[in-house]
Every structure is written in structure tokens, then in C-alpha cells.
Design an enzyme around this catalytic site. Sequence first.
Site, PDB file in Angstrom:
ATOM      1  N   THR A  49      34.727  49.583  16.332  1.00  0.00           N
ATOM      2  CA  THR A  49      34.569  50.367  17.508  1.00  0.00           C
ATOM      3  C   THR A  49      36.104  50.676  18.082  1.00  0.00           C
ATOM      4  O   THR A  49      36.341  51.861  18.342  1.00  0.00           O
ATOM      5  CB  THR A  49      33.548  49.811  18.705  1.00  0.00           C
ATOM      6  OG1 THR A  49      32.435  49.316  17.925  1.00  0.00           O
ATOM      7  CG2 THR A  49      33.437  50.709  19.600  1.00  0.00           C
ATOM      8  N   LYS A  75      18.424  51.104  22.614  1.00  0.00           N
ATOM      9  CA  LYS A  75      19.495  50.136  23.045  1.00  0.00           C
ATOM     10  C   LYS A  75      18.794  49.277  23.911  1.00  0.00           C
ATOM     11  O   LYS A  75      17.310  49.516  24.481  1.00  0.00           O
ATOM     12  CB  LYS A  75      19.958  51.035  24.346  1.00  0.00           C
ATOM     13  CG  LYS A  75      21.370  50.159  24.720  1.00  0.00           C
ATOM     14  CD  LYS A  75      22.676  50.671  23.756  1.00  0.00           C
ATOM     15  CE  LYS A  75      23.818  49.662  24.083  1.00  0.00           C
ATOM     16  NZ  LYS A  75      24.817  49.966  23.284  1.00  0.00           N
ATOM     17  N   SER A 131      27.786  49.884  11.583  1.00  0.00           N
ATOM     18  CA  SER A 131      26.523  48.909  11.562  1.00  0.00           C
ATOM     19  C   SER A 131      25.652  49.608  10.585  1.00  0.00           C
ATOM     20  O   SER A 131      25.026  49.039   9.699  1.00  0.00           O
ATOM     21  CB  SER A 131      25.934  49.033  12.958  1.00  0.00           C
ATOM     22  OG  SER A 131      26.382  48.133  13.769  1.00  0.00           O
ATOM     23  N   LYS A 181      18.414  52.346  16.592  1.00  0.00           N
ATOM     24  CA  LYS A 181      19.607  51.763  16.292  1.00  0.00           C
ATOM     25  C   LYS A 181      20.537  51.686  17.655  1.00  0.00           C
ATOM     26  O   LYS A 181      20.564  52.706  18.244  1.00  0.00           O
ATOM     27  CB  LYS A 181      20.482  52.261  15.062  1.00  0.00           C
ATOM     28  CG  LYS A 181      21.765  51.692  14.725  1.00  0.00           C
ATOM     29  CD  LYS A 181      21.530  50.462  13.884  1.00  0.00           C
ATOM     30  CE  LYS A 181      22.531  49.299  13.588  1.00  0.00           C
ATOM     31  NZ  LYS A 181      22.546  48.294  14.817  1.00  0.00           N
ATOM     32  N   LYS A 185      25.097  60.083  19.511  1.00  0.00           N
ATOM     33  CA  LYS A 185      26.141  59.352  18.952  1.00  0.00           C
ATOM     34  C   LYS A 185      25.719  59.023  17.416  1.00  0.00           C
ATOM     35  O   LYS A 185      26.612  59.336  16.778  1.00  0.00           O
ATOM     36  CB  LYS A 185      26.474  58.055  19.515  1.00  0.00           C
ATOM     37  CG  LYS A 185      27.718  57.334  19.098  1.00  0.00           C
ATOM     38  CD  LYS A 185      27.656  55.679  19.440  1.00  0.00           C
ATOM     39  CE  LYS A 185      27.715  55.596  21.176  1.00  0.00           C
ATOM     40  NZ  LYS A 185      28.090  54.178  21.536  1.00  0.00           N
ATOM     41  N   GLN A 191      22.910  57.024  22.859  1.00  0.00           N
ATOM     42  CA  GLN A 191      23.000  56.662  21.542  1.00  0.00           C
ATOM     43  C   GLN A 191      22.429  57.572  20.434  1.00  0.00           C
ATOM     44  O   GLN A 191      22.402  57.785  19.203  1.00  0.00           O
ATOM     45  CB  GLN A 191      22.148  55.403  21.329  1.00  0.00           C
ATOM     46  CG  GLN A 191      22.534  54.389  20.021  1.00  0.00           C
ATOM     47  CD  GLN A 191      23.904  53.484  20.453  1.00  0.00           C
ATOM     48  OE1 GLN A 191      24.111  52.987  21.604  1.00  0.00           O
ATOM     49  NE2 GLN A 191      24.618  53.479  19.250  1.00  0.00           N
ATOM     50  N   GLY A 200      25.453  44.429  18.684  1.00  0.00           N
ATOM     51  CA  GLY A 200      26.309  43.797  19.970  1.00  0.00           C
ATOM     52  C   GLY A 200      26.301  44.943  20.964  1.00  0.00           C
ATOM     53  O   GLY A 200      26.257  46.083  20.756  1.00  0.00           O
ATOM     54  N   ASP A 201      26.890  44.540  22.155  1.00  0.00           N
ATOM     55  CA  ASP A 201      27.319  45.303  23.145  1.00  0.00           C
ATOM     56  C   ASP A 201      28.226  44.470  24.351  1.00  0.00           C
ATOM     57  O   ASP A 201      28.304  43.305  23.841  1.00  0.00           O
ATOM     58  CB  ASP A 201      26.127  46.097  23.853  1.00  0.00           C
ATOM     59  CG  ASP A 201      26.688  47.604  24.755  1.00  0.00           C
ATOM     60  OD1 ASP A 201      27.371  48.578  24.208  1.00  0.00           O
ATOM     61  OD2 ASP A 201      26.784  47.417  25.919  1.00  0.00           O
ATOM     62  N   ASN A 248      35.559  42.924  22.924  1.00  0.00           N
ATOM     63  CA  ASN A 248      35.672  43.510  21.393  1.00  0.00           C
ATOM     64  C   ASN A 248      36.120  44.793  21.325  1.00  0.00           C
ATOM     65  O   ASN A 248      37.167  44.905  20.426  1.00  0.00           O
ATOM     66  CB  ASN A 248      34.182  43.560  20.911  1.00  0.00           C
ATOM     67  CG  ASN A 248      34.092  43.958  19.581  1.00  0.00           C
ATOM     68  OD1 ASN A 248      33.846  45.031  19.331  1.00  0.00           O
ATOM     69  ND2 ASN A 248      34.469  43.056  18.594  1.00  0.00           N
TER      70      ASN A 248
HETATM   71  P1  NDP Z   1      32.720  42.611  25.762  1.00  0.00           P
HETATM   72  O1  NDP Z   1      31.703  41.996  26.421  1.00  0.00           O
HETATM   73  O2  NDP Z   1      33.222  42.323  24.498  1.00  0.00           O
HETATM   74  O3  NDP Z   1      33.921  43.042  26.741  1.00  0.00           O
HETATM   75  C1  NDP Z   1      33.548  43.565  27.773  1.00  0.00           C
HETATM   76  C2  NDP Z   1      35.024  43.746  28.646  1.00  0.00           C
HETATM   77  O4  NDP Z   1      34.798  44.980  29.694  1.00  0.00           O
HETATM   78  C3  NDP Z   1      35.221  42.508  29.011  1.00  0.00           C
HETATM   79  O5  NDP Z   1      36.744  42.429  29.365  1.00  0.00           O
HETATM   80  C4  NDP Z   1      34.497  42.675  30.520  1.00  0.00           C
HETATM   81  O6  NDP Z   1      35.359  41.933  31.681  1.00  0.00           O
HETATM   82  C5  NDP Z   1      35.052  44.123  30.837  1.00  0.00           C
HETATM   83  N1  NDP Z   1      33.962  44.605  31.934  1.00  0.00           N
HETATM   84  C6  NDP Z   1      32.348  44.675  31.685  1.00  0.00           C
HETATM   85  N2  NDP Z   1      31.744  44.828  32.446  1.00  0.00           N
HETATM   86  C7  NDP Z   1      32.560  45.012  33.597  1.00  0.00           C
HETATM   87  C8  NDP Z   1      32.278  45.572  34.745  1.00  0.00           C
HETATM   88  N3  NDP Z   1      31.313  45.807  35.167  1.00  0.00           N
HETATM   89  N4  NDP Z   1      33.677  45.538  35.632  1.00  0.00           N
HETATM   90  C9  NDP Z   1      34.966  45.524  34.996  1.00  0.00           C
HETATM   91  N5  NDP Z   1      34.865  44.951  34.048  1.00  0.00           N
HETATM   92  C10 NDP Z   1      33.901  44.988  32.950  1.00  0.00           C
HETATM   93  O7  NDP Z   1      32.020  44.231  25.285  1.00  0.00           O
HETATM   94  P2  NDP Z   1      32.367  45.277  24.268  1.00  0.00           P
HETATM   95  O8  NDP Z   1      33.839  45.432  24.113  1.00  0.00           O
HETATM   96  O9  NDP Z   1      31.574  45.034  23.118  1.00  0.00           O
HETATM   97  O10 NDP Z   1      31.867  46.566  24.850  1.00  0.00           O
HETATM   98  C11 NDP Z   1      32.769  47.274  25.962  1.00  0.00           C
HETATM   99  C12 NDP Z   1      32.165  48.831  26.080  1.00  0.00           C
HETATM  100  O11 NDP Z   1      32.326  49.382  24.789  1.00  0.00           O
HETATM  101  C13 NDP Z   1      30.941  48.800  26.520  1.00  0.00           C
HETATM  102  O12 NDP Z   1      30.837  49.970  27.501  1.00  0.00           O
HETATM  103  C14 NDP Z   1      30.045  49.067  25.428  1.00  0.00           C
HETATM  104  O13 NDP Z   1      28.957  49.791  25.599  1.00  0.00           O
HETATM  105  C15 NDP Z   1      31.107  49.946  24.646  1.00  0.00           C
HETATM  106  N6  NDP Z   1      30.856  49.811  23.045  1.00  0.00           N
HETATM  107  C16 NDP Z   1      30.641  48.891  22.316  1.00  0.00           C
HETATM  108  C17 NDP Z   1      30.540  49.022  21.109  1.00  0.00           C
HETATM  109  C18 NDP Z   1      30.745  47.614  19.907  1.00  0.00           C
HETATM  110  O14 NDP Z   1      30.655  47.775  18.862  1.00  0.00           O
HETATM  111  N7  NDP Z   1      30.739  46.384  20.724  1.00  0.00           N
HETATM  112  C19 NDP Z   1      30.167  50.265  20.441  1.00  0.00           C
HETATM  113  C20 NDP Z   1      30.378  51.031  20.906  1.00  0.00           C
HETATM  114  C21 NDP Z   1      30.589  51.193  22.277  1.00  0.00           C
HETATM  115  P3  NDP Z   1      34.676  40.586  32.053  1.00  0.00           P
HETATM  116  O15 NDP Z   1      34.819  39.580  30.920  1.00  0.00           O
HETATM  117  O16 NDP Z   1      35.290  40.080  33.224  1.00  0.00           O
HETATM  118  O17 NDP Z   1      33.174  40.754  32.280  1.00  0.00           O
HETATM  119  O1  2IT Z   2      27.281  51.572  22.073  1.00  0.00           O
HETATM  120  C1  2IT Z   2      27.110  51.298  20.832  1.00  0.00           C
HETATM  121  O2  2IT Z   2      27.155  52.132  19.965  1.00  0.00           O
HETATM  122  C2  2IT Z   2      26.941  49.875  20.308  1.00  0.00           C
HETATM  123  N1  2IT Z   2      27.108  48.802  21.179  1.00  0.00           N
HETATM  124  C3  2IT Z   2      26.940  49.400  18.761  1.00  0.00           C
HETATM  125  C4  2IT Z   2      25.475  49.752  18.295  1.00  0.00           C
HETATM  126  C5  2IT Z   2      25.485  49.472  17.051  1.00  0.00           C
HETATM  127  O3  2IT Z   2      24.241  49.370  16.783  1.00  0.00           O
HETATM  128  O4  2IT Z   2      26.393  48.906  16.186  1.00  0.00           O
END
Ligand code: NDP
Ligand code: 2IT
Length: 443
Positions: free
Chosen positions: A208, A125, A375, A89, A113, A110, A164-165, A239
Site C-alpha cells: 500500500t 470490508k 492481495s 475483497k 478501488k 472498495q 488487514g486494515d 503499515n
Molecule cells: P495501522 O493500524 O497500521 O496504522 C494506523 C495509523 O494511523 C497509526 O499510526 C494510528 O495511530 C493512526 N490512526 C488510526 N486511527 C487514528 C485516528 N482515529 N486518529 C489519529 N490517528 C489514527 O493501519 P494501516 O496503516 O494499515 O492503515 C492506515 C490507513 O490506510 C487506513 O485508512 C486504512 O483504511 C488505509 N489502507 C490500508 C491498507 C493496508 O493494506 N493496510 C490498504 C489501503 C488503505 P495510533 O497507533 O495512535 O492509533
Molecule cells: O483498504 C484497503 O484496500 C485494505 N485495507 C486492503 C484490502 C485487501 O484486501 O488487501
Amino acid sequence: MQYTQKILEQTIKKNPNEPEFHQAITEILTTLQPFINEHPQYEKEKVLERMVEPERQIIFRVPWVDDKGEIQVNRGYRVQSNSAIGPYKGGLRFHPSVNLSVIKFLSFEQIFKNSLTGLPIGGGKGGADFDPKGKSDREVMAFCQSFINELYRHIGADWDIPAGDIGVGGREIGFMYGQYKRLTGKYEGAFTGKGLTYGGSLVRTEATGYGLVYMAENMLHSKGISFEDKKVAISGSGNVAIYAAQKASQFGAKVVTMSDSNGYVYDPDGMDIDAIKEIKEKRRGRIKEYLEYRKNAEYFENGLVWSVPCDIALPCATQNELQEDGAKLLIKNGCIVVAEGSNMSTSLEATHLLQNSGVFFAPGKAANAGGVAVSALEMAQNSSRISWSFEEIDCKLRNIMHEIYTNSFEAAEKYGMKGNLVAGANIAGFKKVADAMIQQGTV
Ligand code: NDP
Ligand code: 2IT
């Protein structure tokens, strides 16, 4: 040489040119030593040797046609790290920086976690070096369909369940789910983060970010304080960042800054979350457009978001976004709590600096586990063909985050590292997976 150190050195040597993976295993293996010393069976059973080697790594070609009629080729990945306690997952990341090292580090993290959530999910992943920015909906769909034309044979509701990520949200999950269904003929919960009309769960979008704030809430409470009237600095505006900002504001805090890869905005009046949602979720625009909404806000191109004074810092963008320079600024400005929304937000040096300066620090594998936890609740609802209410799931999420905090805190205390949530989360996450592996024989 100590067992953990030996495995660390061997693994780095065996997997050269994978800096993110090296960083993730260094953080985990260096904190596990006191626990492993007390339990020699893990060394005898070669549990670490097995854990650092993913069960399976899939790398594939993703050809698709852009709006000009040109063929484009990207590289897709799915790393299935560990299925000892449940099916693989973990999310899919679409970003030009994606490579094997990035996906291996995320997949390895992961495992721990997912174990911490207390739910039956293994670690995996995936992703691709595809950049959704500036692409039309049709191009994104063409890419997603081609990605699934290969990935579909490696996933399934009881085998591997992507989500998603970065760069993968509701739109992409929808396209991938649709293609999976066409190819397999199965209407099953093979993805999470689905739309509410076709099997998605309430609270998954918020999970998250909300979970991150629930974790920080536990950390603040241990110091006898709350979010009320605190200043919060958040990086990112995707997100995780959006729903962390929303929950922190609901808890009475003032979110003073958010960012994207171009720069950050500072709003002394507290960020207008609806404006950010409009810019990022609807328009797919840039953070600087926020200035159209608020006259007191300022925009800093290429600036360091951590220079904004805050009580609580929630990095929510990407790995290694908080380095020593940022940590020093947070410490100087009297920051109390740092909780990672992004995976491995903080470099090893910055983490140590924060911890040694008395900043209460929570690693991503504990603090952002709310997403994958909901999830797993989506999977449970899909298998039983029922749906729970928003309040019910939010309540479960808050309890899960409290359990993760308590288990991590207590594990650290038990092994002489009181207050070190990095060590505590690693030990608590590791134990269940290691024991399951031993009980299942040589797997
Ligand atoms: P999104 O794509 O929704 O948002 C990512 C954000 O981070 C955007 O504002 C983006 O800016 C910025 N960003 C991404 N890459 C870079 C970079 N290299 N340098 C600077 N800014 C950057 O992703 P999420 O919000 O889903 O994910 C954000 C983090 O949270 C990640 O590390 C992900 O692994 C982690 N995460 C996400 C989960 C989820 O459920 N979605 C669960 C657990 C962890 P820009 O638009 O300019 O690229
Ligand atoms: O980093 C993470 O935990 C995620 N991007 C979410 C993973 C999931 O299966 O919901």
C-alpha cells in the site's frame, strides 16, 4: 432532479446516522453525473439503486475473555457490498471507532478501488470495535479466534477474502487464519496478508505504501518533476505510512514528519525509517519515543501534522484526518501533490479547496489500491500454488499503479474534468462494475 442526486437523497434518507457512508456516496455520486448522462442505460437498469445497497451486511457478537478472567463483548461486522466482478475483497479494521457507517463507507469505496486495479475482485470490508492497543498477545488471539468463530461461515477463498486494515496486521491475520483452518478443515487462501511461511506473498506488507508513492510519482512526472530532494509530510506511522516513507526516501525525498493519534514528530534531517519500524512494528510503542533516536527531532503533542511545510503530503492514518484547516496550511506552504494513503483521508470541503487551489489530488481509492492489488496477486499465487519473486511483484505493482493513474486521468479528461482524479477514478471504477451487473441480470 438528476438521477445521481435523486439516489443520493434517497440513500441518505434511508440510512440515517451514517455520516461516513453519506460522505462516501456523496463524493462518488456527485462526480458520476456527466458519465451517467451519456449512458442512460444505467438509470434504466437502476444500477445506482442496486450499488448503494450492500448485497449483505453481517453484524455479530464477539465475546472473549481478558487476562483478568473477565468476559468482554465486542461487535463484529462484515459488509459484502458487491460481487459483480469477483469475490468480496477488503480488509478488517479493529479500532474503537468502528461502527456500521464506517464499515459501509469502506466497503462501498472498495467496490470502485478493486475495479480500478483491473483484477477480478469485488468489494467488501469488515472489522470490530475492539481496541488492540495495550492488549496482550493472548488477549488479541482470544479476540481473533472468537471473531472467526462467527465470521468463518461467511468467508472463503472463492467467496470473501478478508485482509488487514487499521489494527489488523500480520499477527492478527495469523490468529484468524489459524482459527479459520481449524473450523473449516481447509488450507486455502481465505485471507491475504498472511505470513510468508503459510501462503503469504512477498511485497504485500510494503504494497500500500509503495503503491501510494508510485501513484504520487506518476502525478509528479505529469508536472515534469520527481521525488528527488522533495519534502514529504506523512501522517500516521502504521503499515501504510511506514512503507510510503521508505519508498519516498528511496526515491531521494526527505520525509520530514510522521504521526500517531497522540501527536507528530518533525525531523529536519529526514525520518529514520528503521527507528520508526523498531518503535511501531516491534515495540508497539508511541511516536514520541522517536526522540530517543534523533537529537534534532521535535515532538508536538496534539499538533497538526499539516503545519509542517512540504511539497508532497501523504495522509496515511484514517478518514477525515485532513480538513479545511490542514488544506489551507498545505496550500499556503506551496504543497504540489496530495495523495491519500488512508481511505477518505480528506473531507469533501478540503478536497475541493485543494483541487481549486491547483494542488494535484489523488483519492484513496486510486492512490492506496496497491495493497488490495497485491492481495489479489497473493490470491493468484495461492490458487496456483506458486510464489513469485519480490522484484516480479513490485514490478507488477508499479505497472498497476501507472494504469490506475492513466485510466483515472483519461476518464476525467474525457468527461470534461481534466486533472480531477476523484472524478476520473470514480468513472473508471464504476463502469466495469456497472456493466458486469447489467450483463448478469437483476443482481
Ligand atoms: P495501522 O493500524 O497500521 O496504522 C494506523 C495509523 O494511523 C497509526 O499510526 C494510528 O495511530 C493512526 N490512526 C488510526 N486511527 C487514528 C485516528 N482515529 N486518529 C489519529 N490517528 C489514527 O493501519 P494501516 O496503516 O494499515 O492503515 C492506515 C490507513 O490506510 C487506513 O485508512 C486504512 O483504511 C488505509 N489502507 C490500508 C491498507 C493496508 O493494506 N493496510 C490498504 C489501503 C488503505 P495510533 O497507533 O495512535 O492509533
Ligand atoms: O483498504 C484497503 O484496500 C485494505 N485495507 C486492503 C484490502 C485487501 O484486501 O488487501
